[in-house]
Design a protein around this motif. Structure first.
Motif, PDB file in Angstrom:
ATOM      1  N   ARG A  97      -3.710   8.563  -4.343  1.00  0.00           N
ATOM      2  CA  ARG A  97      -4.779   8.368  -5.351  1.00  0.00           C
ATOM      3  C   ARG A  97      -6.116   8.112  -4.670  1.00  0.00           C
ATOM      4  O   ARG A  97      -7.156   8.648  -5.074  1.00  0.00           O
ATOM      5  CB  ARG A  97      -4.422   7.211  -6.284  1.00  0.00           C
ATOM      6  N   GLU A  98      -6.096   7.283  -3.640  1.00  0.00           N
ATOM      7  CA  GLU A  98      -7.335   6.980  -2.912  1.00  0.00           C
ATOM      8  C   GLU A  98      -7.909   8.233  -2.258  1.00  0.00           C
ATOM      9  O   GLU A  98      -9.127   8.452  -2.278  1.00  0.00           O
ATOM     10  CB  GLU A  98      -7.056   5.904  -1.854  1.00  0.00           C
ATOM     11  N   CYS A  99      -7.024   9.055  -1.703  1.00  0.00           N
ATOM     12  CA  CYS A  99      -7.479  10.303  -1.069  1.00  0.00           C
ATOM     13  C   CYS A  99      -8.070  11.261  -2.103  1.00  0.00           C
ATOM     14  O   CYS A  99      -9.092  11.916  -1.853  1.00  0.00           O
ATOM     15  CB  CYS A  99      -6.314  10.968  -0.349  1.00  0.00           C
ATOM     16  N   GLU A 102      -9.413  10.450  -4.994  1.00  0.00           N
ATOM     17  CA  GLU A 102     -10.696   9.902  -5.473  1.00  0.00           C
ATOM     18  C   GLU A 102     -11.807  10.152  -4.454  1.00  0.00           C
ATOM     19  O   GLU A 102     -12.935  10.509  -4.818  1.00  0.00           O
ATOM     20  CB  GLU A 102     -10.551   8.399  -5.725  1.00  0.00           C
ATOM     21  N   LYS A 103     -11.483  10.009  -3.184  1.00  0.00           N
ATOM     22  CA  LYS A 103     -12.485  10.190  -2.136  1.00  0.00           C
ATOM     23  C   LYS A 103     -12.941  11.635  -2.035  1.00  0.00           C
ATOM     24  O   LYS A 103     -14.134  11.918  -1.840  1.00  0.00           O
ATOM     25  CB  LYS A 103     -11.920   9.720  -0.788  1.00  0.00           C
ATOM     26  N   GLN A 134      -0.324   5.292  -4.018  1.00  0.00           N
ATOM     27  CA  GLN A 134      -1.645   4.679  -4.050  1.00  0.00           C
ATOM     28  C   GLN A 134      -2.551   5.334  -3.008  1.00  0.00           C
ATOM     29  O   GLN A 134      -3.742   5.575  -3.273  1.00  0.00           O
ATOM     30  CB  GLN A 134      -1.548   3.171  -3.783  1.00  0.00           C
ATOM     31  N   HIS A 194       0.856  -1.188   0.000  1.00  0.00           N
ATOM     32  CA  HIS A 194       0.000   0.000   0.000  1.00  0.00           C
ATOM     33  C   HIS A 194       0.891   1.238   0.000  1.00  0.00           C
ATOM     34  O   HIS A 194       1.012   1.945   1.003  1.00  0.00           O
ATOM     35  CB  HIS A 194      -0.904  -0.029   1.243  1.00  0.00           C
TER      36      HIS A 194
END
Length: 358
Positions: free
Chosen positions: A83-85, A87-88, A80, A76
């Motif tokens: 990117r998740e942050c 997108e959220k 990555q 993780h």
């Protein structure tokens, strides 16, 4: 979370005209999140307060910070998580610390994260938030400075002919540790005799000798915040020239301390001390600025220097450290750390400044 820090985070997002901030400077990370480990990054957007670090620090981070701690590892990785942050939160305009982030790291972020992001350089915006210290920060710095004061009084009992500069520096650092220091603000300067003409001399195998100037520039940390002070003494009896140089430096420092206040620029304060040294015939022997701010990092802004155009404000901390350095002879520097007030300053340094002859 500290309400004032939360307010500052929202102000940073607004002032940067950004939808998210990626903070990587370790001092800014600590200032905003409370995390002292220095390894990792912060992602700030909307109500999201994410602290990214690895397994060496996750437990400590959870204790020190109210942010959501996310562990980065091989499965993780940080990009990555970013990117998740993104997108959220749906953030498209991302502020980054262009003045401290390595070019290679910024290139990696641009290559790894969505191409449609707009990258906004923060240009020291976070650092500027740190300029005015809270009362809590001032108390921590005052404690660090008090540890330095105590160590100075102890080292005066220890210095003696035959001791090397390295040994003397080690003794001074030991005294700071013994008094409770968490660490050191910078590498201790212990310069004797002719070596004291070098403002940032490195302690050497040179032995202390009768008649030497001994310049000690040192500082420690207390709960992350730095202290800074300089004192110059004479081992044995001072000669006439040593007394003259010391008197000029002390007069210059006292003159600057008498005028420093909110509303003046750093250049205006610097000029008071610099003109006095110049009038005494030593203008070419004072090359550095009069002082700098201190906080989580030892050299912060604003500075007292000929180019210091920033206006001083209440709650800023500044060192006041004029010096005279004569190659082949020696040098003197006297440094106090003060809090700028509306009508003057509050001196956090209590060590004596009369010429001490050991």
């Amino acid at each position: 979370m500290n309400i004032s820090i939360e307010t500052k985070i929202k102000s940073l997002l607004r002032d940067a005209e950004a939808e998210a901030l990626i903070i990587t400077d370790p001092f800014n990370m600590r200032y905003l999140s409370g995390f002292s480990g220095g390894e990792g990054a912060l992602f700030l957007a909307g109500e999201e307060r994410i602290l990214i670090t690895d397994s060496r620090y996750t437990e400590a981070a959870g204790k020190e910070s109210s942010f959501t701690v996310v562990e980065e590892n091989r499965k993780h990785p940080r990009m990555q998580i970013f990117r998740e942050c993104l997108e959220k939160t749906g953030a498209g305009r991302v502020g980054y610390e262009d003045q401290s982030l390595r070019c290679s790291e910024f290139d990696r972020m641009r290559e790894s994260l969505p191409e449609n992001l707009e990258w906004i350089p923060l240009k020291g915006l976070v650092d500027r938030c740190r300029r005015i210290k809270s009362e809590e920060e001032i108390e921590l710095i005052a404690k660090a400075e008090a540890i330095g004061d105590a160590a100075f009084l102890e080292i005066l009992k220890i210095l003696q002919p035959g001791m090397t500069e390295l040994e003397a520096a080690a003794e001074l650092e030991y005294q700071m540790r013994k008094a409770g220091a968490g660490g050191f603000s910078f590498d201790t300067i212990m310069a004797s005799g002719k070596n004291s003409s070098m403002p940032h001399a490195v302690p050497s195998e040179k032995k202390l000798e009768e008649g030497d100037f001994i310049t000690m520039d040192f500082g420690c940390t207390w709960k992350g915040y730095c202290s800074d002070m300089t004192r110059t003494v004479v081992l044995g009896e001072a000669d006439e020239k040593q007394r003259e140089i010391y008197r000029v430096v002390l007069d210059a420092q006292e003159a600057a301390l008498s005028v420093i206040r909110a509303g003046l620029t750093g250049a205006e304060v610097d000029k008071v001390a610099r003109d006095l040294i110049k009038e005494a015939g030593y203008g070419d022997c004072f090359g550095h600025g009069l002082g700098h701010s201190v906080g989580l990092y030892i050299h912060e802004e604003p500075r007292l220097s000929p180019s210091g155009l920033d206006v001083l404000e209440c709650g800023m901390l500044e060192t006041v450290e004029p010096g005279i350095y004569v190659p082949g002879f020696g040098g003197v520097r006297i440094e106090d750390l003060v809090v700028v007030t509306e009508t003057g300053c509050r001196n956090l340094t209590s060590s004596p400044k009369c010429l001490i002859e050991l």
